[in-house]
Design a protein around this motif. Structure first.
Motif, short mmCIF file in Angstrom:
data_model
loop_
_atom_site.label_atom_id
_atom_site.label_comp_id
_atom_site.label_asym_id
_atom_site.label_seq_id
_atom_site.Cartn_x
_atom_site.Cartn_y
_atom_site.Cartn_z
N ASP A 202 0.78 -1.11 0.02
CA ASP A 202 -0.23 0.06 0.14
C ASP A 202 0.94 1.23 0.06
N GLY A 203 0.49 2.44 -0.53
CA GLY A 203 0.96 3.53 -0.33
C GLY A 203 0.47 4.84 -1.10
N LEU A 204 1.18 5.92 -1.31
CA LEU A 204 0.90 6.90 -1.70
C LEU A 204 1.93 7.48 -2.98
N VAL A 205 1.30 7.87 -4.19
CA VAL A 205 2.14 8.56 -5.24
C VAL A 205 2.01 9.95 -5.19
N ASP A 206 3.11 10.75 -5.77
CA ASP A 206 2.96 12.34 -5.71
C ASP A 206 2.57 12.60 -7.22
N LEU A 207 2.67 13.83 -7.66
CA LEU A 207 2.42 14.42 -8.74
C LEU A 207 2.91 13.72 -10.05
N GLU A 208 4.07 13.35 -9.67
CA GLU A 208 4.99 12.72 -10.87
C GLU A 208 4.85 11.09 -10.84
N GLY A 209 4.17 10.63 -9.90
CA GLY A 209 3.74 9.13 -9.74
C GLY A 209 4.85 8.43 -9.15
N ARG A 210 5.71 9.22 -8.34
CA ARG A 210 6.50 8.62 -7.64
C ARG A 210 6.07 8.17 -6.20
N VAL A 211 6.56 6.95 -5.66
CA VAL A 211 6.14 6.44 -4.49
C VAL A 211 6.74 7.20 -3.29
N VAL A 212 5.76 7.94 -2.57
CA VAL A 212 6.53 8.73 -1.51
C VAL A 212 6.19 7.96 -0.06
N PHE A 213 5.31 7.00 0.02
CA PHE A 213 5.01 6.40 1.25
C PHE A 213 4.76 4.96 0.85
N GLU A 214 5.41 3.97 1.57
CA GLU A 214 4.91 2.43 1.27
C GLU A 214 4.55 1.71 2.40
N ASN A 215 3.86 0.55 2.17
CA ASN A 215 3.48 -0.07 3.44
C ASN A 215 3.28 -1.51 3.09
N ARG A 216 3.40 -2.31 4.14
CA ARG A 216 2.98 -3.71 4.10
C ARG A 216 2.15 -4.14 5.22
N LEU A 217 0.97 -4.77 4.82
CA LEU A 217 -0.03 -5.13 5.61
C LEU A 217 -0.02 -6.66 5.67
N VAL A 218 -0.16 -7.33 6.74
CA VAL A 218 -0.19 -8.81 6.93
C VAL A 218 -1.41 -9.32 7.61
#
Length: 387
Positions: A202-218
């Motif tokens: 899971d995560g969030l991308v910015d205006l350019e499509g870069r991943v600025v936050f990433e997460n793993r859920l188990v």
């Protein structure tokens, strides 16, 4: 900046998105199904203007958008909306239609099929050279019987378009397939049943499509088990394995998402990651809050800042693993009061879920955190023990 927000009233925690947009100086114009004065006062104060419409009636939504634009222009704010958002799977098609109808940047209807139909997602996974469950869309019982015989039982029957475990069936033999299939009214996908732990990227991308936050859920088990009545348990991990980040990041890149959250489910088979489905939205329920608790940060605010082209200002370190237990109306070894005492300072939130969530997420949720993931697992087991 003026943005149009769909369904600010549900789920309740997504009101934080509107609050953070307002705090960053963005004017929020909203369309929802609830009566405006039924919304919390704090939420109402953050909405510039609200129009009520049934979101599944697009002609009514179109009239509501025109109404908001007229009011916006009358108040001296010229031009179209800069963005349309709902953060909700149910309104993705509507969001893309509004974007096209009113020439607003963002998702288009041609972008929606890979985000909604599992058969189209599977082609995207195969194009990325990822392993996938064998299977296909079946249009009749005869097709289903032939494919199941080829794959071998058990098999999985699930809607080609759907969210989570709703409508998903484990089918163990031909008799069960003959019983279940005629009851199904949707486009159906029949696949191998894969027995492996489920994780998400899971995560969030910015205006350019870069991943600025990433997460793993188990997940403790699978959402099919939770739909069948098992108390849900899952946790946000402190670590995202490099292989998962690489595979998940490539899928995000192929989708071309901008200014969006993403949620991708995988089977973890140890040697490889088998994608299940992907979504252009945050993970559901309280999981966004769990991610915030894991970093002592604010992803609601980060997204609002990304809309403005500002840095998200998120902590780099994951300080905690965060667990979730959802309990139902039955006796437990630890009463509610006993559980609160047992969790102590590790408890960060508890409350009743919206009724729509009860089937999968349980009626009462408990969120708790610790630096050690083994402690999260032990607390989760204690909280679910019946007695």
């Amino acid at each position: 900046m003026d943005i149009l927000y769909l369904s600010p009233e549900f789920p309740p925690n997504y009101a934080h998105f509107v609050r953070c947009l307002h705090a960053e100086g963005i004017r929020v114009w909203a369309i929802g199904e609830a009566d405006f004065y039924s919304l919390p006062a704090e939420l109402r104060a953050c909405i510039r203007w609200y129009a009520r419409a049934a979101l599944d009636r697009w002609e009514r939504v179109e009239a509501a958008v025109h109404e908001l634009l007229e009011i916006k222009h009358a108040q001296g704010f010229e031009g179209p909306f800069a963005w349309v958002e709902s953060h909700n799977e149910a309104w993705l098609r509507l969001e893309s239609w509004i974007n096209e109808r009113f020439d607003i940047p963002g998702l288009r209807r041609t972008d929606i099929e890979p985000l909604k139909k599992k058969s189209v997602m599977k082609r995207l996974f195969q194009d990325a050279r990822l392993p996938v469950a064998r299977g296909a869309v079946v249009a009749s019982l005869e097709e289903a019987l032939r494919l199941a015989a080829e794959l071998g039982y058990p098999v999985c029957l699930k809607p080609n378009e759907g969210v989570g475990a709703r409508g998903v069936h484990r089918v163990d033999d031909e008799a069960a397939l003959r019983e279940i299939f005629p009851r199904l009214t949707e486009d159906v996908l029949l696949e191998d049943w894969i027995s492996a732990p489920i994780v998400t990227f899971d995560g969030l991308v910015d205006l350019e499509g870069r991943v600025v936050f990433e997460n793993r859920l188990v997940y403790g088990e699978g959402v099919v088990d939770y739909a069948a009545g098992r108390d849900p348990f899952f946790y946000v991990s402190r670590r995202v394995p490099e292989g998962l980040a690489a595979v998940g990041g490539e899928l995000v890149r192929r989708l071309g998402l901008r200014r969006k959250f993403f949620h991708i489910e995988f089977f973890d088979r140890g040697a490889d990651w088998v994608p299940i489905e992907l979504n252009a939205r945050p993970p559901g329920g309280a999981i966004l809050d769990m991610m915030n608790y894991s970093i002592d940060g604010d992803l609601y605010r980060a997204w609002a800042r990304i809309l403005l082209g500002r840095p998200p200002e998120l902590p780099a370190a994951k300080k905690y693993a965060v667990g979730y237990v959802g309990r139902r109306d039955r006796p437990y070894a630890l009463s509610h009061g006993d559980l609160l005492a047992r969790l102590g300072g590790r408890l960060v939130e508890w409350g009743e879920n919206p009724p729509l969530f009860w089937e999968i997420m349980g009626r009462t949720r408990y969120l708790f955190r610790a630096e050690d993931e083994e402690e999260i697992l032990a607390l989760g087991a204690e909280a679910r023990r019946e007695g």
